[in-house]
Write an enzyme that holds these catalytic residues in place. Structure first.
Site, short mmCIF file in Angstrom:
data_model
loop_
_atom_site.label_atom_id
_atom_site.label_comp_id
_atom_site.label_asym_id
_atom_site.label_seq_id
_atom_site.Cartn_x
_atom_site.Cartn_y
_atom_site.Cartn_z
N SER A 38 0.78 -1.09 -0.01
CA SER A 38 0.09 -0.06 0.02
C SER A 38 0.81 1.25 -0.21
O SER A 38 0.50 2.35 -0.74
CB SER A 38 -0.92 0.17 1.19
OG SER A 38 -1.81 -1.06 1.12
N ALA A 39 1.96 1.28 0.74
CA ALA A 39 2.83 2.58 0.63
C ALA A 39 3.87 2.26 -0.18
O ALA A 39 4.37 3.20 -0.79
CB ALA A 39 3.47 2.58 2.13
N ALA A 44 8.42 -9.54 -2.55
CA ALA A 44 8.59 -10.82 -2.16
C ALA A 44 7.61 -11.80 -2.98
O ALA A 44 7.92 -12.96 -3.29
CB ALA A 44 8.52 -11.12 -0.82
N HIS A 69 -5.77 -5.72 10.69
CA HIS A 69 -5.19 -4.19 10.41
C HIS A 69 -3.82 -4.11 11.16
O HIS A 69 -3.94 -3.01 11.93
CB HIS A 69 -6.25 -3.35 10.83
CG HIS A 69 -7.33 -3.23 10.06
ND1 HIS A 69 -8.51 -3.00 10.38
CD2 HIS A 69 -7.70 -3.72 8.61
CE1 HIS A 69 -9.69 -3.09 9.50
NE2 HIS A 69 -8.80 -3.52 8.32
#
Length: 530
Positions: free
Chosen positions: A13-14, A35, A468
């Site tokens: 996501s980042a 990976a 999360h």
């Protein structure tokens, strides 16, 4: 030995955001190591396809936790994306940012530049908001944020019942007044998932100064005279080495980023000694401060309302769903993990919401075993700001050994009490008139479970993570912090961490939107320094 200006570890996501932003302009050479594999599996891009990837080791690390005392010794599941896009390619697509107070608290903890007014421009920068631009939303970014297509009738019933139960309705959970019940938005465009690989990485891949390597396992970071100078990684068992002229950016996620640091000799000296890893840089906070949202589920059997539970058992219904999606990009295959829900207070004396509801037109006692056989729906009450803290620790320096993930869910009594209040509030909503005639019975916990003690037992026996994970490379000052407010690892040059692991306290909602913002903010900080 290859050399790049920037090396990014993790195309999640980042990481995908950083790959795009740091390679813009064509000046910097950027290497991105992932990976996992490419995101060519068709079900990744179909919203409901998370059911096909969530337990699939081809696209997911599929970690398992240590036994959890608060869960009666049960082990938990700890997924993390292992594919281009990372967890944004396997999550439930719900786009929520959190509350103003979340980020203002980060700033108050000694992190200037991370208050709500500071980070809002970075949320807006990423966003291509279907509803148009305003002071909270942007339209110039690559990340598609859209309303649900063909929402289930359960949404209208739940929202109407919640109003009768005394809760307000909100039209925008990411706007001026997020408290209330309403419909979620999702990271999708025209009925297809908008992962960060689709939104950001595809742009970077068109540039000559950008290099992507998949199936690349980072073994250790290279450290020379107090500075990280590069790293060693392997592809197909062949060891390679890359040097970073400016920075290594660790964006491997809240479970893998602390693991790579510890494997490189960066962390708590006692943890490293126990794992047989030579100490290179003492940083006791690495792997500490693990936080996650925990959910307790109310499951109701229904009549007179469609349910995914029963639809998936009908060949004709399945064929109709497939045809509807293929032709119109609508129907159950376009569903997000939660279609509607709420950010609500379980007590009127609270200053902000403490429970997060996800309402889903299906139910399951164990998703690995399939959906329930009756028509039903789920109201998952999720703890927004857990007080319990866990750890992520390595047991050896071997790249193939999974870390020990000890989330310590429900270690804090207040977490358990909040979940019980959340169950009672969900029951109160279902008792309202809009649900009349639709409810056959409460299946779980069951109406026979009423006392606080019985509800405590139900939560401990059935609660689960909402997946999360955050906080394991905490941003801030002090001996337990890992990075400073500019995301630089304390005491080491040439290395920053930029993913959900840097959250000093988990946000009050799913973490994907905030992880994307962290990627944007990190790219801005790096460019400022350059």
């Amino acid at each position: 030995m290859e050399s790049f200006d920037y090396i990014i570890v993790g195309a999640g996501s980042a990481g995908c955001v950083l790959a795009d932003r740091l390679s813009e302009g064509g000046t910097n050479t950027v290497l991105l190591l992932e990976a996992g594999r490419r995101d060519t599996y068709p079900w990744i891009h179909i919203p409901i396809g998370f059911a096909k990837t969530f337990f699939n080791e081809k696209f997911n690390w599929c970690f398992e936790t240590a036994p959890i005392p608060g869960f009666g010794g049960r082990r938990g599941y700890a997924p993390q994306g292992k594919v281009l896009g990372g967890s944004s390619s396997i999550n439930g697509l719900v786009y929520l940012r959190g509350l103003r107070e979340d980020f203002d608290h980060w700033r108050a903890l000694g992190n200037p530049g991370w208050g709500y007014d500071d980070v809002l421009p970075y949320f807006r920068k990423s966003e291509h908001q279907e509803r148009g631009a305003d002071s909270f939303h942007g339209v110039d970014g690559p990340l598609a944020v859209s309303d649900l297509r063909d929402p289930h009738t359960l949404n209208d019933v739940f929202i109407a019942a919640s109003r009768e139960a005394g809760y307000r309705e909100t039209s925008d959970f990411n706007g001026a007044r997020p408290e209330g019940v309403g419909r979620f938005q999702m990271t999708a465009r025209n009925g297809l998932r908008a992962s960060t690989a689709v939104a950001f990485l595809r742009r970077a891949e068109l540039r000559a100064n950008f290099c992507l390597r998949t199936n690349a396992l980072v073994e250790t970071l290279s450290i020379d005279a107090g500075r990280v100078t590069g790293l060693r990684y392997s592809i197909g068992g062949t060891l390679r080495e890359a040097r970073a002229r400016h920075l290594v950016v660790l964006s491997a996620g809240a479970l893998n980023s602390p693991t790579i640091l510890q494997r490189s000799g960066i962390g708590d000296p006692e943890v490293l000694a126990a794992a047989g890893v030579p100490l290179r840089h003492a940083l006791p906070g690495v792997g500490k401060n693990l936080q996650d949202h925990v959910q307790a589920r109310l499951v109701v059997e229904t009549r007179g309302m469609s349910s995914v539970n029963t639809a998936v058992r009908s060949p004709m219904a399945l064929a109709a769903m497939g045809l509807r999606y293929a032709l119109l990009r609508r129907g159950p295959l376009a569903y997000a993990g939660g279609q509607c829900g709420g950010l609500l207070k379980t007590m009127p004396t609270l200053d902000r919401p403490d429970i997060m509801y996800f309402v889903m037109p299906f139910s399951s006692a164990d998703l690995r075993k399939g959906l329930d056989r009756f028509a039903g729906f789920t109201i998952a009450g999720c703890l927004q700001r857990p007080e319990s803290r866990g750890t992520v620790t390595i047991t050896s320096g071997a790249v193939g050994d999974a870390p020990v993930i000890a989330p310590n869910f429900l270690d804090a009594e207040s977490d358990l009490e909040t979940l019980v209040r959340g169950l009672r509030s969900a029951r109160h909503i279902v008792e309202q008139a809009p649900f009349a005639g639709l409810v056959v019975r409460e299946v779980r916990p069951g109406t026979e479970i009423q006392s606080d003690d019985d509800l405590h037992d139900y939560v401990r026996a059935t609660a689960s993570s909402v997946y999360h994970s955050a906080g394991t490379c905490r941003m801030g000052a002090g001996s337990d912090a890992v990075v400073d407010h500019r995301l630089r690892v304390h005491g080491l040059g040439g290395l920053i961490v930029a993913d959900a692991s840097i959250m000093p306290r988990i946000v009050s909602c799913p973490t994907n939107a905030t992880a994307i913002m962290i990627g944007e903010r990190a790219a801005g900080l790096i460019n400022e320094d350059a």
